[in-house]
Design a protein around this motif. Structure first.
Motif, PDB file in Angstrom:
ATOM      1  N   HIS A 150      59.526 -69.575 -43.237  1.00  0.00           N
ATOM      2  CA  HIS A 150      60.523 -70.539 -42.769  1.00  0.00           C
ATOM      3  C   HIS A 150      60.359 -70.834 -41.286  1.00  0.00           C
ATOM      4  CE1 HIS A 150      64.482 -71.729 -41.157  1.00  0.00           C
ATOM      5  NE2 HIS A 150      64.549 -72.444 -42.268  1.00  0.00           N
ATOM      6  N   ARG A 154      59.762 -74.487 -39.729  1.00  0.00           N
ATOM      7  CA  ARG A 154      60.602 -75.090 -38.689  1.00  0.00           C
ATOM      8  C   ARG A 154      59.757 -75.497 -37.492  1.00  0.00           C
ATOM      9  NH1 ARG A 154      64.672 -77.669 -39.612  1.00  0.00           N
ATOM     10  NH2 ARG A 154      65.028 -77.597 -37.368  1.00  0.00           N
ATOM     11  N   PRO A 175      68.532 -80.273 -40.136  1.00  0.00           N
ATOM     12  CA  PRO A 175      68.444 -79.119 -41.026  1.00  0.00           C
ATOM     13  C   PRO A 175      68.879 -79.484 -42.431  1.00  0.00           C
ATOM     14  CG  PRO A 175      69.581 -78.569 -38.970  1.00  0.00           C
ATOM     15  CD  PRO A 175      69.428 -80.059 -39.009  1.00  0.00           C
ATOM     16  N   ARG A 185      67.739 -69.784 -41.389  1.00  0.00           N
ATOM     17  CA  ARG A 185      68.001 -70.462 -40.115  1.00  0.00           C
ATOM     18  C   ARG A 185      69.117 -69.760 -39.352  1.00  0.00           C
ATOM     19  NH1 ARG A 185      69.972 -75.007 -39.623  1.00  0.00           N
ATOM     20  NH2 ARG A 185      68.946 -75.490 -37.669  1.00  0.00           N
ATOM     21  N   GLU A 188      67.609 -66.796 -37.734  1.00  0.00           N
ATOM     22  CA  GLU A 188      66.770 -67.262 -36.636  1.00  0.00           C
ATOM     23  C   GLU A 188      67.609 -67.640 -35.418  1.00  0.00           C
ATOM     24  OE1 GLU A 188      63.965 -71.178 -35.943  1.00  0.00           O
ATOM     25  OE2 GLU A 188      63.974 -70.250 -37.925  1.00  0.00           O
TER      26      GLU A 188
END
Length: 288
Positions: A150, A154, A175, A185, A188
């Motif tokens: 991921h 991104r 998003p 996310r 993150e």
């Protein structure tokens, strides 16, 4: 990292194709790599070839404690003996890794090689660090692979791309709302921890009972319930702030069906968002 001198592997092979070919190479011929089935409840009373081990682990009837026992054995071999057993672990996990890579790149129109590579790297990195004293080892390995893939996705999507007729920066895509993406996310961004994402993912997406997760974590049911509530409150606040920042006119975001659609992007082949997984949607098994 993985051998490239096996039959069927070329310089252009995708990283997970390399795993598939190397794993096939280990499981064919007169002396295939095997494990002693007598070590595990419900396994055949003989040496079991690695591809058969994979198939046994993928059976819905395979108890979680047996899965964890097998993965503990495999991970320890990978850590102590190296290359062959590292390939063995990656090959046995391949159905889950392919599912992760497919989900991440389903609407990605550019070359997916880097994302696939990151998925594999995330898995192998966690293989060296995963806590074998905790249950659901493969679930945690899969989450590590997902987070790494991921992050690579991104990064690829956030890279400015040339606009038509000039080389000015184009806006990154908004998003999207797939539940796994949302959790990755949020981790993150620091809104929730990896442990909290695992808790939400296991109980909300993987449909593991809260009582079972509490027992696995050595905590009471009420403490685990409150921990999830706190994490979900922070997740909601993060999502609300994210919606206000990205698209004030967009309503709804988050897990369990509260999703928003992404803006069109030159990186993606379609603005549609993949539907969240459900018990009625057939797919490659997520993990072994």
């Amino acid at each position: 990292m993985l051998p490239r001198n096996c039959p069927g592997i070329t310089a252009d092979s995708m990283p997970l194709d390399v795993v598939r070919s190397a794993f096939t190479w280990l499981t064919t011929g007169p002396h295939p790599v095997s494990v002693d089935g007598r070590l595990f409840d419900g396994f055949p009373d003989r040496w079991v070839r690695l591809d058969e081990v994979r198939d046994l682990l993928l059976r819905r009837t395979c108890p979680q404690n047996v899965r964890d026992a097998v993965w503990t054995h495999l991970v320890r071999l990978a850590r102590t003996e190296g290359a062959t057993w590292t390939v063995a672990c990656a090959g046995i996990a391949l159905p889950a890794l392919l599912n992760v890579a497919s989900k991440l790149t389903a609407r990605f129109a550019d070359d997916p090689s880097d994302i696939h590579s990151s998925v594999l790297t995330g898995f192998l990195t966690e293989l060296a660090a995963v806590d074998l004293s905790r249950p659901r080892i493969m679930v945690r390995l899969r989450w590590a692979a997902y987070r790494a893939g991921h992050a690579a996705l991104r990064e690829a999507l956030d890279t400015p791309v040339p606009s038509a007729g000039s080389f000015t920066s184009a806006s990154p895509p908004a998003p999207w709302g797939h539940p796994d993406f949302v959790l990755a996310r949020a981790v993150e961004a620091g809104a929730i921890s990896s442990s909290e994402a695992d808790l939400i993912g296991l109980t909300r997406l993987e449909k593991v009972s809260l009582a079972a997760v509490a027992e696995q974590r050595g905590a009471s049911y009420e403490a685990t319930k409150k921990a999830r509530q706190r994490a979900e409150r922070r997740l909601v606040l993060y999502l609300r702030d994210d919606v206000d920042t990205v698209s004030p006119n967009t309503s709804g975001s988050g897990v369990q069906g509260c999703e928003r659609q992404p803006d069109a992007s030159t990186h993606t082949s379609s603005p549609d968002v993949p539907a969240p997984p459900s018990s009625t949607t057939p797919e490659v098994p997520r993990c072994a």
